[in-house]
Design an enzyme around this catalytic site. Structure first.
Site, PDB file in Angstrom:
ATOM      1  N   GLU A 185     -16.170   5.829   6.216  1.00  0.00           N
ATOM      2  CA  GLU A 185     -15.415   5.207   7.089  1.00  0.00           C
ATOM      3  C   GLU A 185     -15.147   6.201   8.476  1.00  0.00           C
ATOM      4  O   GLU A 185     -15.706   7.238   8.464  1.00  0.00           O
ATOM      5  CB  GLU A 185     -14.097   5.039   6.587  1.00  0.00           C
ATOM      6  CG  GLU A 185     -13.199   5.980   5.982  1.00  0.00           C
ATOM      7  CD  GLU A 185     -11.760   5.614   5.445  1.00  0.00           C
ATOM      8  OE1 GLU A 185     -11.267   4.749   5.715  1.00  0.00           O
ATOM      9  OE2 GLU A 185     -11.261   6.672   4.824  1.00  0.00           O
TER      10      GLU A 185
ATOM     11  N   LYS B 220      -2.806   6.833   1.385  1.00  0.00           N
ATOM     12  CA  LYS B 220      -2.635   6.971   2.647  1.00  0.00           C
ATOM     13  C   LYS B 220      -1.594   8.269   2.834  1.00  0.00           C
ATOM     14  O   LYS B 220      -0.473   8.121   3.081  1.00  0.00           O
ATOM     15  CB  LYS B 220      -2.025   5.976   3.289  1.00  0.00           C
ATOM     16  CG  LYS B 220      -2.382   5.968   4.886  1.00  0.00           C
ATOM     17  CD  LYS B 220      -2.458   4.629   5.618  1.00  0.00           C
ATOM     18  CE  LYS B 220      -2.047   4.583   7.051  1.00  0.00           C
ATOM     19  NZ  LYS B 220      -3.110   5.369   7.765  1.00  0.00           N
TER      20      LYS B 220
ATOM     21  N   ARG C 246       0.718  -1.186  -0.034  1.00  0.00           N
ATOM     22  CA  ARG C 246      -0.068   0.060  -0.121  1.00  0.00           C
ATOM     23  C   ARG C 246       0.724   1.311  -0.114  1.00  0.00           C
ATOM     24  O   ARG C 246       0.570   2.349  -0.670  1.00  0.00           O
ATOM     25  CB  ARG C 246      -0.922   0.135   1.165  1.00  0.00           C
ATOM     26  CG  ARG C 246      -1.957   1.146   1.308  1.00  0.00           C
ATOM     27  CD  ARG C 246      -3.045   0.859   2.204  1.00  0.00           C
ATOM     28  NE  ARG C 246      -2.549   1.027   3.582  1.00  0.00           N
ATOM     29  CZ  ARG C 246      -3.176   0.880   4.611  1.00  0.00           C
ATOM     30  NH1 ARG C 246      -4.416   0.403   4.603  1.00  0.00           N
ATOM     31  NH2 ARG C 246      -2.581   0.814   5.769  1.00  0.00           N
TER      32      ARG C 246
HETATM   33  N1  PXG Z   1      -9.260   4.302   7.121  1.00  0.00           N
HETATM   34  C1  PXG Z   1      -8.345   5.486   7.500  1.00  0.00           C
HETATM   35  C2  PXG Z   1      -8.817   6.697   7.188  1.00  0.00           C
HETATM   36  C3  PXG Z   1      -7.200   4.920   7.999  1.00  0.00           C
HETATM   37  O1  PXG Z   1      -6.369   5.998   8.421  1.00  0.00           O
HETATM   38  C4  PXG Z   1      -7.880   2.868   8.351  1.00  0.00           C
HETATM   39  C5  PXG Z   1      -9.059   3.131   7.415  1.00  0.00           C
HETATM   40  C6  PXG Z   1      -7.822   1.320   8.765  1.00  0.00           C
HETATM   41  O2  PXG Z   1      -6.676   0.536   7.794  1.00  0.00           O
HETATM   42  P1  PXG Z   1      -5.907  -0.547   8.232  1.00  0.00           P
HETATM   43  O3  PXG Z   1      -4.877  -0.859   7.085  1.00  0.00           O
HETATM   44  O4  PXG Z   1      -5.068  -0.046   9.633  1.00  0.00           O
HETATM   45  O5  PXG Z   1      -6.652  -1.761   8.647  1.00  0.00           O
HETATM   46  C7  PXG Z   1      -6.962   3.679   8.579  1.00  0.00           C
HETATM   47  C8  PXG Z   1      -5.622   3.467   9.311  1.00  0.00           C
HETATM   48  C9  PXG Z   1      -2.709   6.333  13.948  1.00  0.00           C
HETATM   49  C10 PXG Z   1      -2.931   5.277  12.813  1.00  0.00           C
HETATM   50  O6  PXG Z   1      -1.859   6.308  14.403  1.00  0.00           O
HETATM   51  C11 PXG Z   1      -3.967   5.410  11.752  1.00  0.00           C
HETATM   52  C12 PXG Z   1      -4.243   4.371  11.015  1.00  0.00           C
HETATM   53  C13 PXG Z   1      -3.521   3.203  11.352  1.00  0.00           C
HETATM   54  C14 PXG Z   1      -2.591   3.015  12.092  1.00  0.00           C
HETATM   55  C15 PXG Z   1      -2.353   4.110  12.913  1.00  0.00           C
HETATM   56  O7  PXG Z   1      -3.287   7.339  13.702  1.00  0.00           O
HETATM   57  N2  PXG Z   1      -5.132   4.281  10.044  1.00  0.00           N
END
Ligand code: PXG
Length: 291
Positions: A184, A151, A52
């Protein structure tokens, strides 16, 4: 041992891990990141996160000076150097230092940062009792403006949504897309269970394609539950039997109320509970330990 940060090839103490104020990541949010977990000495789904990351980089035309394999080694090396068996990895790549103009042509070298630190976990009762959420005024990015699949370091709209939720006294927000469909959470994907079917918004609704989301859909299918990626309105959440959030930080978090409506019987549901157990088992056992 802990407190060493990977900065473009060097492991430096936390206090010395600094970037330039001319870095376009700082000036413009011009960069990308990943959040990854270490469980029980194993880096969970590292490859998925790296795929990703490189897709995000390609999409924003950011050159990473490391191949994917080199980056994988760098992450493992940084985890080992910090000696944490349960940790949070933040991988950040910015366009690097340039000048004060928008044009990144003078950003000669991207900045690669890998932080491995203790993770601040949500309190345990969040998982046993569930949380309530609200939909907020701040919309998710338009897919044709800045695709949420990237991201990127531009998280301002998500941050605003999180502030709106906090001010309303809840821990997380559900963000709608520009058409009013649920997209989301601010850092997590969303699911509902209704009449035996697990549903989540499809990627084209404007969401990050979460690694936990994908995994949860696989776990559900393996246990014989039908899974559908379909557009969902707020109403769908109000009348759901169960609801939960998924993400690297949140893991699977039960939601028991949306916009003041009780979801299901107001307690975390049975399917949610089973998926939480399956997910936890996987995080502890999947893959080879790196330390
Ligand atoms: N939507 C958004 C907008 C995110 O930022 C997810 C969904 C979930 O994705 P994953 O791949 O983690 O299942 C995210 C993930 C943090 C932090 O420290 C943020 C994320 C992941 C880990 C830590 O704010 N965002």
């Amino acid at each position: 041992m802990s407190g060493l940060v990977f900065m473009n090839g060097n492991l430096v103490p936390k206090a010395e891990a600094t970037v330039s104020v001319y870095d376009h990541g700082f000036l413009y949010g011009d960069g990308i990141f990943e959040g990854i977990r270490v469980y029980n000495g194993r880096i969970f789904r590292l490859r998925d996160h790296l795929y990703r990351l490189y897709e995000s980089a390609h999409s924003i035309m950011l050159t990473i000076d490391y191949t994917l394999d080199e980056m994988e080694k760098a992450v493992i090396e940084t985890v080992k150097a910090n000696g944490l068996r349960d940790a949070y990895i933040r991988l950040v790549i910015s366009r690097g230092p340039g000048d004060l103009g928008l044009n990144p042509k003078n950003c000669e070298k991207s900045q690669v940062v890998i932080i491995v630190d203790h993770i601040s976990l949500y309190p345990a009762e969040v998982y046993t009792e569930g949380i309530t959420v609200i939909t907020v005024p701040t919309r998710r990015n338009l897919t044709d403006a800045l695709d949420p699949k990237i991201k990127s370091l531009n998280y301002l709209n998500n941050i605003l949504a999180r502030i709106e939720a906090e001010r309303a006294g809840v821990m997380e927000a559900l963000m709608l897309n520009n058409q009013g469909y649920v997209s989301e959470g601010t850092a997590d994907n969303v699911f509902i269970m209704r009449r035996g079917v697990l549903k989540t918004p499809p990627a084209h609704m404007g969401i990050l394609e979460g690694i936990t989301r994908e995994l949860v859909m696989d776990l559900a299918r393996e246990s014989g539950i039908a899974v559908k990626e379909v557009p969902l309105t707020r109403h769908d959440f109000y009348v759901a039997d169960e609801c939960f959030l998924t993400g690297t930080a949140a893991e699977l978090m039960p939601v028991i109320g949306v916009d003041g409506r009780q979801v299901g019987n107001g307690k975390p549901g049975p399917v949610t509970g089973n998926l939480i157990d399956a997910y936890r088992e996987l995080t502890r056992t999947e893959g080879e330990p790196v330390l």
